[in-house]
Motif scaffolding. Structure first.
Motif, PDB file in Angstrom:
ATOM      1  N   ARG A 235       0.843  -1.201   0.000  1.00 31.11           N
ATOM      2  CA  ARG A 235       0.000   0.000   0.000  1.00 31.11           C
ATOM      3  C   ARG A 235       0.883   1.258   0.000  1.00 31.11           C
ATOM      4  O   ARG A 235       0.631   2.201  -0.759  1.00 31.11           O
ATOM      5  N   LEU A 236       1.900   1.273   0.822  1.00 33.57           N
ATOM      6  CA  LEU A 236       2.799   2.433   0.888  1.00 33.57           C
ATOM      7  C   LEU A 236       3.533   2.635  -0.436  1.00 33.57           C
ATOM      8  O   LEU A 236       3.700   3.767  -0.898  1.00 33.57           O
ATOM      9  N   LYS A 237       3.958   1.536  -1.072  1.00 33.73           N
ATOM     10  CA  LYS A 237       4.682   1.651  -2.344  1.00 33.73           C
ATOM     11  C   LYS A 237       3.760   2.171  -3.453  1.00 33.73           C
ATOM     12  O   LYS A 237       4.184   2.950  -4.313  1.00 33.73           O
ATOM     13  N   ILE A 238       2.496   1.749  -3.431  1.00 32.01           N
ATOM     14  CA  ILE A 238       1.534   2.262  -4.408  1.00 32.01           C
ATOM     15  C   ILE A 238       1.343   3.764  -4.210  1.00 32.01           C
ATOM     16  O   ILE A 238       1.359   4.547  -5.155  1.00 32.01           O
ATOM     17  N   MET A 239       1.177   4.185  -2.938  1.00 26.84           N
ATOM     18  CA  MET A 239       0.987   5.608  -2.644  1.00 26.84           C
ATOM     19  C   MET A 239       2.206   6.438  -3.063  1.00 26.84           C
ATOM     20  O   MET A 239       2.082   7.588  -3.486  1.00 26.84           O
ATOM     21  N   ALA A 240       3.414   5.843  -2.921  1.00 28.28           N
ATOM     22  CA  ALA A 240       4.657   6.553  -3.242  1.00 28.28           C
ATOM     23  C   ALA A 240       5.058   6.401  -4.702  1.00 28.28           C
ATOM     24  O   ALA A 240       6.130   6.852  -5.096  1.00 28.28           O
ATOM     25  N   ARG A 254       7.797   9.390  -2.958  1.00 29.60           N
ATOM     26  CA  ARG A 254       7.249  10.476  -2.162  1.00 29.60           C
ATOM     27  C   ARG A 254       5.737  10.363  -2.119  1.00 29.60           C
ATOM     28  O   ARG A 254       5.104  10.028  -3.117  1.00 29.60           O
ATOM     29  N   ILE A 255       5.156  10.627  -0.951  1.00 29.18           N
ATOM     30  CA  ILE A 255       3.701  10.584  -0.785  1.00 29.18           C
ATOM     31  C   ILE A 255       3.234  11.960  -0.330  1.00 29.18           C
ATOM     32  O   ILE A 255       3.798  12.537   0.596  1.00 29.18           O
ATOM     33  N   LYS A 256       2.191  12.474  -0.988  1.00 27.98           N
ATOM     34  CA  LYS A 256       1.529  13.700  -0.528  1.00 27.98           C
ATOM     35  C   LYS A 256       0.162  13.306  -0.005  1.00 27.98           C
ATOM     36  O   LYS A 256      -0.588  12.617  -0.687  1.00 27.98           O
ATOM     37  N   LEU A 266       5.547  12.846   2.662  1.00 32.10           N
ATOM     38  CA  LEU A 266       6.323  11.751   3.248  1.00 32.10           C
ATOM     39  C   LEU A 266       7.385  11.337   2.238  1.00 32.10           C
ATOM     40  O   LEU A 266       7.066  11.043   1.088  1.00 32.10           O
ATOM     41  N   ARG A 267       8.644  11.327   2.661  1.00 33.19           N
ATOM     42  CA  ARG A 267       9.721  10.839   1.801  1.00 33.19           C
ATOM     43  C   ARG A 267       9.936   9.378   2.169  1.00 33.19           C
ATOM     44  O   ARG A 267      10.288   9.062   3.314  1.00 33.19           O
ATOM     45  N   VAL A 268       9.707   8.480   1.212  1.00 30.96           N
ATOM     46  CA  VAL A 268       9.667   7.043   1.486  1.00 30.96           C
ATOM     47  C   VAL A 268      10.932   6.370   0.960  1.00 30.96           C
ATOM     48  O   VAL A 268      11.340   6.589  -0.184  1.00 30.96           O
ATOM     49  N   SER A 269      11.546   5.543   1.805  1.00 26.88           N
ATOM     50  CA  SER A 269      12.715   4.767   1.406  1.00 26.88           C
ATOM     51  C   SER A 269      12.471   3.294   1.727  1.00 26.88           C
ATOM     52  O   SER A 269      12.117   2.958   2.861  1.00 26.88           O
ATOM     53  N   CYS A 270      12.630   2.422   0.733  1.00 25.01           N
ATOM     54  CA  CYS A 270      12.438   0.977   0.916  1.00 25.01           C
ATOM     55  C   CYS A 270      13.787   0.271   0.749  1.00 25.01           C
ATOM     56  O   CYS A 270      14.482   0.496  -0.242  1.00 25.01           O
ATOM     57  N   VAL A 280      11.177   3.290   5.632  1.00 21.07           N
ATOM     58  CA  VAL A 280      11.291   4.463   6.504  1.00 21.07           C
ATOM     59  C   VAL A 280      10.624   5.629   5.798  1.00 21.07           C
ATOM     60  O   VAL A 280      10.885   5.893   4.630  1.00 21.07           O
ATOM     61  N   MET A 281       9.754   6.314   6.534  1.00 23.34           N
ATOM     62  CA  MET A 281       9.070   7.490   5.980  1.00 23.34           C
ATOM     63  C   MET A 281       9.467   8.721   6.782  1.00 23.34           C
ATOM     64  O   MET A 281       9.219   8.786   7.980  1.00 23.34           O
ATOM     65  N   ARG A 282      10.116   9.673   6.132  1.00 21.68           N
ATOM     66  CA  ARG A 282      10.453  10.957   6.756  1.00 21.68           C
ATOM     67  C   ARG A 282       9.250  11.884   6.596  1.00 21.68           C
ATOM     68  O   ARG A 282       8.775  12.110   5.485  1.00 21.68           O
ATOM     69  N   ILE A 283       8.743  12.395   7.712  1.00 23.72           N
ATOM     70  CA  ILE A 283       7.582  13.286   7.681  1.00 23.72           C
ATOM     71  C   ILE A 283       8.065  14.707   7.442  1.00 23.72           C
ATOM     72  O   ILE A 283       8.837  15.255   8.228  1.00 23.72           O
ATOM     73  N   LEU A 284       7.629  15.289   6.338  1.00 21.67           N
ATOM     74  CA  LEU A 284       7.999  16.662   5.997  1.00 21.67           C
ATOM     75  C   LEU A 284       6.779  17.549   6.221  1.00 21.67           C
ATOM     76  O   LEU A 284       5.860  17.571   5.405  1.00 21.67           O
ATOM     77  N   ASP A 285       6.765  18.229   7.344  1.00 16.80           N
ATOM     78  CA  ASP A 285       5.641  19.071   7.730  1.00 16.80           C
ATOM     79  C   ASP A 285       6.085  20.521   7.630  1.00 16.80           C
ATOM     80  O   ASP A 285       6.986  20.949   8.349  1.00 16.80           O
TER      81      ASP A 285
END
Length: 564
Positions: A235-240, A254-256, A266-270, A280-285
């Protein structure tokens, strides 16, 4: 009274939260949209929600409170339902003798006051609060959202989801898999509520572990069962927008998404690992970088020096420190200070973490040869006043940045060194000519982040002679000084710390240091000269914040070397 009320824009300007140019820009936009000026300034990224609340409190002459930090009587909490609180954006504080005291987000919401008066048969007395503190208070006094990660997990049965096999093969998640979609949304929302900077989803041999990084440390939270691993990761990979079939190589995306009413990136690294892909998802707020320079932890004297340096027309300003030490936040705060209609600012970043209004941002794409050095060379043809290079990591980038600094541009960048003085020989190690290093650098600032004592459970404490000696002090140096620590409370997850503050050492170049850089003098000689020139070391700045009651000695020692 209404006629004499001051304008909110003027108040924010006087408080130093916005500049005249930023206020004028918002006023022009207000003519088109009709929005309130405080909302516009917040949307444009020029001030925070908290800044606007402070301005409104001054404008209306009322108190600004934090309902999450208050002990609220049960009779008040029972006066208003949770759904009414969320609908009207008010929070009950006290109820006695037919008067209900509430905290409001919007002081002009007369509809809310009328509604409450009718629903509670009480006269309404109001004060102000920020939307963030109201959401925290709802969380604290009324429990989590109706749907939480914990109770969401209880919904899952064997028929809800496809099992993953022993090798961790992921099953593709379709858009119709509503439970998984909601679960992923809740994991992110819960991380945001807890002020996490990263979400770690880590497959173990017999379980799936989820951890949030809060104030620099990882904390494990309630995790889904191992059988949901494949579906959550897919699910996360589809969103990213990551290929879910690629499990052998590291991938990123990246997920918005909109969470708790805020637009989040969210900056996503698999990363493929033994028991499945670690994500790992870095939250960019964006709210986290809307800090003024002083909010970062500068004392008044350091703030004056910092502002004088970044206002110079040219030169190279370097910020050093390890990953996660707040370098990007500091540089963005500096850019926000310089961001005016008459100033052209261009950045080269890898990747662009936050989109800043009014600034031209270019993203490095190594695969097509769009490197830091190439972007930097192209920038010079764009006639900028200010340039930000995300990181100097090779000779070509270093030389181009130095040349830009020498040809009338103010250049900001980061470098990985342990302290400020080490930046000069580091550039020379990159084969930049010593005379270029000595003439181009205006200042180098090293920084670290330390956890601050939770204000809600702050209590006096004693320090030992050993602790004092480790920061170069004696008992006689701290006579009459009260030290503090955090006792632990629900606000800080019982750890005694909440939030972080930066500590700095700022090396400002003078003639002696330029000569030492040219002669390639040893680092310790450059450091000694910098201290004579007024530089305060990282540890000294940390100790100053301990003496002011913001931090503890062990916390400062954890990020700085002790004196022997």
């Amino acid at each position: 009274m209404a006629r004499s009320r001051r304008f909110i824009g003027k108040i924010l300007l006087n408080k130093g939260y916005v500049t005249p140019d930023q206020l004028n820009e918002a006023l022009e936009k207000q003519k088109e949209t009709g929005q309130r000026i405080g909302e516009l300034l917040n949307e444009l990224g020029y001030c925070t929600e908290r800044n606007v609340s402070e301005g409104l409190a001054e404008q209306f002459g009322v108190e600004l409170v934090n309902p999450a930090a208050m002990d609220i009587p049960e009779v008040a909490l029972q006066s208003i339902t949770k759904s009414t609180i969320k609908e009207l954006l008010v929070f009950p504080l006290d109820r006695s003798e037919g008067i209900l005291k509430v905290a409001m987000v919007d002081p002009l919401n007369l509809f809310a006051i009328d509604n409450l008066r009718f629903a509670t048969s009480c006269d309404i007395q109001w004060v102000l609060c920020s939307k963030e503190s109201l959401e925290t208070a709802i969380h604290k006094h009324y429990g989590l959202e109706e749907e939480t990660v914990d109770n969401m997990l209880q919904e899952f049965t064997e028929s809800d989801i496809v099992y993953t096999d022993d090798e961790g093969e992921d099953s593709e998640v379709e858009e119709t898999d509503a439970p998984i979609i909601r679960l992923v949304q809740l994991i992110v929302a819960e991380a945001l509520k807890q002020r996490a900077s990263d979400i770690h989803i880590e497959p173990m041999e017999n379980r799936l572990r989820i951890r949030y990084r809060i104030d620099g440390d990882c904390y494990e939270v309630e995790s889904p069962p191992k059988r949901l691993q494949g579906s959550i990761i897919s699910r996360l990979k589809i969103m990213a927008d990551i290929d879910i079939a690629e499990k052998r190589k590291p991938t990123d995306g990246r997920i918005k998404m909109k969470v708790l009413g805020r637009d989040i990136d969210l900056r996503v690294s698999c990363l493929p690992a033994s028991h499945g892909e670690s994500v790992v998802m870095r939250i960019l707020d964006k709210q986290s970088i809307l800090l003024g320079i002083q909010d970062l932890g500068f004392m008044d004297d350091d703030y004056a020096r910092f502002r004088s340096i970044i206002k110079r027309p040219n030169g190279l300003f370097l910020v050093t420190g390890p990953t996660g030490s707040g370098k990007t936040t500091t540089l963005y705060a500096a850019l926000n200070e310089l961001n005016r209609p008459d100033t052209k600012i261009i950045t080269a970043e890898n990747p662009v973490e936050y989109n800043l209004a009014g600034i031209n941002q270019a993203e490095v794409k190594e695969a097509v040869g769009y490197t830091f050095a190439r972007i930097l060379r192209a920038m010079l043809r764009q006639a900028p006043n200010v340039i930000l290079v995300g990181e100097i990591r090779d000779k070509e980038t270093a030389e181009t940045a130095v040349q830009a600094a020498l040809t009338g541009h103010l250049v900001f960048s980061t470098l990985h060194t342990n302290d400020a003085a080490s930046a000069l020989p580091r550039l020379i190690d990159m084969k930049v000519a010593p005379f270029l290093v000595s003439s181009s650098i205006q200042a180098v600032m090293a920084q670290r982040l330390i956890r601050t004592i939770c204000k809600n459970c702050k209590v006096p404490t004693q320090v030992t002679d050993t602790e004092l000696a480790m920061v170069g002090m004696k008992r006689s140096d701290v006579e009459g000084v009260q030290f503090y620590t955090g006792a632990g409370c629900p606000e800080c997850r019982d750890i005694g710390f909440r939030g972080r503050l930066a500590i700095f050492e700022m090396l400002e170049m003078n003639l002696a240091m330029r000569d030492m850089a040219f002669r390639q003098a040893p680092v310790h000689h450059i450091r000694e000269e910098a201290i004579r020139n007024g530089m305060r070391s990282l540890q000294s700045d940390g100790v100053r914040k301990v003496l002011m009651g913001f931090a503890t000695i062990p916390e400062v020692l954890a990020v700085t070397a002790s004196k022997h």
